[in-house]
Structures are given as C-alpha cells and as structure tokens.
Design an enzyme around this catalytic site. Sequence first.
Site, PDB file in Angstrom:
ATOM      1  N   GLU A   1      37.635  25.233  36.756  1.00 33.21           N
ATOM      2  CA  GLU A   1      37.428  25.988  37.770  1.00 33.21           C
ATOM      3  C   GLU A   1      37.297  27.474  37.355  1.00 33.21           C
ATOM      4  OE1 GLU A   1      35.757  27.649  40.859  1.00 33.21           O
ATOM      5  OE2 GLU A   1      36.243  25.461  40.993  1.00 33.21           O
TER       6      GLU A   1
ATOM      7  N   GLU B   1      30.036  31.830  35.355  1.00 32.52           N
ATOM      8  CA  GLU B   1      29.348  32.663  36.245  1.00 32.52           C
ATOM      9  C   GLU B   1      29.417  34.155  36.147  1.00 32.52           C
ATOM     10  OE1 GLU B   1      30.921  31.248  40.020  1.00 32.52           O
ATOM     11  OE2 GLU B   1      29.646  29.383  40.214  1.00 32.52           O
TER      12      GLU B   1
END
Length: 131
Positions: free
Chosen positions: A75, A82
């Site tokens: 994550e 991102e």
Amino acid sequence: MLMAYKDRKYQRSRTYLESFKHAFSGLKTAFIEERNLRFHFVAAILLLFCGVFFHITKDEWLVLLVCILIVIALELVNTAIERAVDAATDQFMVEAKKAKDVAAGAVLLGAVISSIIGLVIFLPYIWQWLN
C-alpha cells in the site's frame, strides 16, 4: 528545465537519524492522507487482537506478521507510485493510468492472498471456539 541536485531545496539525508525522520514523516503522511492504508492498519490491529485471543502458534504469528507487513508495504509503494505519477503530469495519460492500476493490482493481490492465509490460520480456531 531540471535543476542540479545540489541546487534543490531537499537534499539527501546527512545522517541515519535524518533518514529515519523522513521515513516516519512518510508513514505519518500516508496514514493521514490515505484511507486504504488506514483500513489496512485497522485490519492489522484486529488480526493482532485475534492472534492474542486465539493463542495462535509462533509459526502462525510469523506468517501473520509477514502478511500484514506485505500488505502495508504494498500500500505504501502504491501510494508512492500514485504520488509520483500525479507529480509528473496533470493530464490524463494512458501509461500513467496503467502504472497506477498495476500498483493498485499489486496491493489487491497481496491483500487477497493474505486474506486467504488469514482464513487458513483463523478458521480452525473460530470453528473450535464456536463448538
């Protein structure tokens, strides 16, 4: 035009302590700003409580902790990818979308496999507890 590295506002950490401060700052930022990371942390805490409650074995603890680490680490990497993609362009680009989707897919894969492992660990304890 790119500036020379030495002209940038942020330079490499000069000490290990600075490196740790940056790492903890990154964890804090991700935890505050990323809903999915908070979800994974809550799930991890619940699993740790379940491990204590059911008195799982040492080997099961090791597997559980590795699964938690893998999901949270994936994550964090997904978040970094991102952010980097978003910083690189503010326009829609197919390749940028693919990079973000692949990173999210890695988290999904890690979470699904870890969930299956969690079921293998905890279902016998839950079954025994219910009977």
